[in-house]
Design an enzyme around this catalytic site. Structure first.
Site, mmCIF file in Angstrom:
data_model
loop_
_atom_site.group_PDB
_atom_site.id
_atom_site.type_symbol
_atom_site.label_atom_id
_atom_site.label_comp_id
_atom_site.label_asym_id
_atom_site.label_seq_id
_atom_site.Cartn_x
_atom_site.Cartn_y
_atom_site.Cartn_z
ATOM 1 N N HIS A 1 0.871 -1.172 0.000
ATOM 2 C CA HIS A 1 0.000 0.000 0.000
ATOM 3 C C HIS A 1 0.915 1.231 0.000
ATOM 4 O O HIS A 1 2.014 1.194 0.564
ATOM 5 C CB HIS A 1 -0.832 -0.054 1.285
ATOM 6 N N ASP B 1 3.006 -4.142 8.161
ATOM 7 C CA ASP B 1 1.794 -3.352 7.947
ATOM 8 C C ASP B 1 0.619 -4.281 8.230
ATOM 9 O O ASP B 1 0.305 -5.168 7.433
ATOM 10 C CB ASP B 1 1.778 -2.843 6.501
ATOM 11 N N GLN C 1 -4.590 -4.824 7.159
ATOM 12 C CA GLN C 1 -5.599 -5.778 6.689
ATOM 13 C C GLN C 1 -5.605 -7.085 7.484
ATOM 14 O O GLN C 1 -6.534 -7.870 7.349
ATOM 15 C CB GLN C 1 -5.382 -6.101 5.196
ATOM 16 N N LYS D 1 -10.711 -0.106 10.405
ATOM 17 C CA LYS D 1 -10.946 -1.292 9.577
ATOM 18 C C LYS D 1 -11.373 -2.488 10.418
ATOM 19 O O LYS D 1 -11.591 -3.576 9.899
ATOM 20 C CB LYS D 1 -9.669 -1.640 8.800
ATOM 21 N N CYS E 1 -4.762 2.402 -3.664
ATOM 22 C CA CYS E 1 -3.516 2.940 -3.115
ATOM 23 C C CYS E 1 -2.348 1.983 -3.356
ATOM 24 O O CYS E 1 -1.473 1.832 -2.494
ATOM 25 C CB CYS E 1 -3.636 3.254 -1.634
HETATM 26 C C1 PLP Z 1 -2.478 -2.736 3.508
HETATM 27 C C2 PLP Z 1 -2.817 -1.352 3.976
HETATM 28 N N1 PLP Z 1 -1.860 -0.587 4.526
HETATM 29 C C3 PLP Z 1 -2.119 0.652 4.974
HETATM 30 C C4 PLP Z 1 -3.369 1.210 4.901
HETATM 31 C C5 PLP Z 1 -3.573 2.609 5.399
HETATM 32 O O1 PLP Z 1 -4.395 2.651 6.502
HETATM 33 P P1 PLP Z 1 -4.911 4.053 7.072
HETATM 34 O O2 PLP Z 1 -5.494 4.780 5.896
HETATM 35 O O3 PLP Z 1 -5.943 3.681 8.072
HETATM 36 O O4 PLP Z 1 -3.747 4.774 7.658
HETATM 37 C C6 PLP Z 1 -4.401 0.462 4.323
HETATM 38 C C7 PLP Z 1 -5.760 1.026 4.196
HETATM 39 O O5 PLP Z 1 -6.322 1.166 3.142
HETATM 40 C C8 PLP Z 1 -4.114 -0.851 3.846
HETATM 41 O O6 PLP Z 1 -5.064 -1.596 3.276
#
Ligand code: PLP
Lengths: 141, 408
Positions: free
Chosen positions: B121, B198, B201, B224, B362
């Site tokens: 991401h 990270d 998910q 989430k 993203c």
């Molecule tokens: C794999 C992953 N990393 C990071 C994020 C970023 O999370 P946040 O927007 O809550 O900071 C997301 C959210 O879409 C994600 O799916």
């Protein structure tokens, strides 16, 4: 929300048979824009001569709404002065706000008025018009 | 798992969208909230709110207890050794940026390496690009197989004695695959690098044990996983966090302030400058209670079943391309429907009350790897049902028909 409001026959026709799809000579003004939220991109090329848009072509990737909008925009902008082109871009913005506007002599664009009911898609419809605006404003500087 | 009883607890699900009952298949972007979480936040504001860590009055200690209680819940949810290893942040993005700015920028030098994958991401990619730019370290990618996964052999080859940081998503938000982060952490450690996970998910969906994974840092978002927006956390091993400098300075995080020099509080407070996100932390604590009551293993099983079912049903549709591996996928399916643009797919589904995601999620470099500019994604959570998958399929048939007619 009715799908047919959004996807009118005219729109589908421009999507399937985009007008002015391709590239112009190397000396044409080129504006590349993308829609950072979805990854769609457009490269608009304008042939300009003395304050006049003499030709326009586009290429890139996008959904039915963004590509049909680009197709219509390139058709209508040909032969227009910079000011007339900007005026059309303003008119298009009004159309996206749901205001009743008419594009005399080129009614195809009015088919996009339904996008107003699908707020998430307005960005798709305006991508090519933003490129047009940017290109002309660059020329006017 | 009694889905009907679970659905009952989510007020937002009981409404019509465009004349159809809402089918919410976008939980990977943000999940919906159960009544207990909404109530916990309300109750906090109605009964307990004040600032934390300074008042000597009753509300001050209630708020402090609520906030620190939430920290303890997060620590035990992730099986961290100590509550002070949990730093509250705005979410995954801020947590990863904290590691990048406070840890990596101070550790990396020219010649060092940061290793990530092309499925990250943007939140776990751009911070590392920036660290590489600022420090002269090299950003390296573990190569991906055609289905988007990578092999441990390739991880071994990419991670070297020069590697200082390995950062990777546990579950891909596009491919639905679950990465072998425990094995990669072992490779990282053998080479003297830290492992950053990270968990955006993974945390909502499966049992996570940061000590078993032996990762050094782990980031996730509350929104989430049934919690509110604006709260998440960074887990970090105490030994590492204790050596890191704060990156935000001001109230709450200081120990002693002199005219020209100051000292910082201990962890976790030195990383929580300013009035913290108290109510949202309380909401996150309530979300953890909610999930644990159902059981993380149950949730994992349920969403995997839905994803497997959706995968099979989607594969029956002519012209569908599904991205990511078939086996062992977490609760989401990413796909394209012929050459109908995902925006158009999502709009048709929306008119049927079905919410899916369309775009690059993203993950622009991953989209490039998959050779598409965008995709559609259906993602599942505790409240989704097989019947909703069937509705998705019906919506996609309608999309095909509509675009078939309109274009053809
Ligand atoms: C794999 C992953 N990393 C990071 C994020 C970023 O999370 P946040 O927007 O809550 O900071 C997301 C959210 O879409 C994600 O799916």
């Amino acid at each position: 929300m009715q799908l047919d409001d959004l996807y009118r026959r005219v729109i589908m026709d421009h999507y399937k048979n985009p007008r002015n799809h391709g590239t112009l000579e190397a000396d044409a003004v080129t504006i590349k824009l993308n829609n950072p939220t979805c990854g769609d991109s457009i490269a608009l090329q304008l042939q300009v001569d003395n304050g006049l848009v003499t030709d326009a072509k586009f290429s890139g990737e996008g959904c039915s709404i963004s590509l049909s909008s680009a197709s219509m925009m390139t058709e209508v902008v040909k032969g227009k002065t910079f000011d007339q082109a900007l005026e059309l871009a303003d008119k298009f913005s009004s159309l996206m706000k749901g205001e009743p506007v008419e594009f005399e002599g080129y009614e195809d664009i009015e088919a996009l008025s339904g996008v107003n009911k699908f707020p998430a898609r307005i960005k798709c419809a305006t991508l090519s018009w933003n490129a047009l605006r940017k290109g002309i404003e660059q020329q006017q500087e | 798992m009694n889905i009907a009883a679970i659905r009952e607890q989510f007020p937002i699900l009981h409404q019509e969208i465009n004349g159809h009952p809402l089918v919410y298949l976008d939980s990977a972007a943000s999940s919906q909230k159960p009544r207990s979480v909404i109530d916990a936040i309300n109750r906090y504001y109605e009964k307990d709110h004040s600032n934390v860590h300074r008042g000597v009055h009753t509300l001050g200690s209630r708020a402090t207890d609520a906030y620190e209680g939430a920290r303890e819940k997060v620590a035990s949810f992730l099986n961290a050794a100590l509550p002070e290893e949990i730093i509250f942040t705005r979410g995954t993005t801020t947590a990863l940026n904290l590691v990048a700015s406070s840890y990596a920028r101070n550790v990396c030098k020219p010649g060092d390496e940061i290793v990530i994958t092309q499925m990250e991401h943007h939140s776990n990619l751009i911070p590392w690009q920036q660290v590489a730019r600022a420090t002269g370290a090299t950003l390296k990618y573990i190569p991906l197989q055609p289905d988007g996964s990578f092999t441990l052999a390739d991880a071994e080859l990419t991670i070297t004695a020069n590697t200082k940081v390995v950062a990777m998503t546990y579950v891909s938000n596009v491919l639905g695959l679950v990465n072998p982060v425990k094995e990669v952490a072992a490779i990282a450690h053998r080479n003297g690098a830290v492992m950053v996970v990270d968990g955006a998910q993974s945390t909502p969906h499966m049992r996570v044990d940061v000590r078993d994974l032996d990762c050094d840092f782990y980031a996730f978002s509350g929104h989430k996983m049934c919690g509110p927006t604006g709260i998440g956390a960074l887990y970090g091993k105490k030994a590492l966090l204790s050596k890191m400098e704060p990156i935000e300075f001001g109230g709450e995080m200081i120990d002693y302030v002199d005219l020209y020099e100051s000292t910082w509080k201990d962890i976790p407070y030195r990383f929580e400058g300013g009035t913290p996100i108290i109510a949202n932390a309380v909401g996150l604590g309530a979300a953890i209670d909610f999930l644990q009551e159902i059981g993380m293993d149950e949730i994992d099983k349920h969403q995997r079943q839905l994803a497997a079912y959706a995968y099979d049903r989607l594969s029956e549709l002519e012209g569908v391309t599904i991205y990511g591996p078939k086996a062992d996928r977490a609760g989401l399916v990413t796909f394209n429907l012929g050459d109908v643009h995902p925006h158009d797919v999502a709009t048709v589904l929306d008119t049927e009350g079905i919410a899916v995601r369309a775009g690059h999620h993203c993950c622009q470099p991953l989209m490039r790897f998959l050779n598409v500019s965008s995709t559609a994604r259906a993602s599942f959570y505790v409240y989704n049902t097989e019947q909703e998958v069937d509705q998705l399929i019906a919506g996609l048939l309608k999309t095909k028909e509509f675009f078939g007619h309109a274009i053809g």
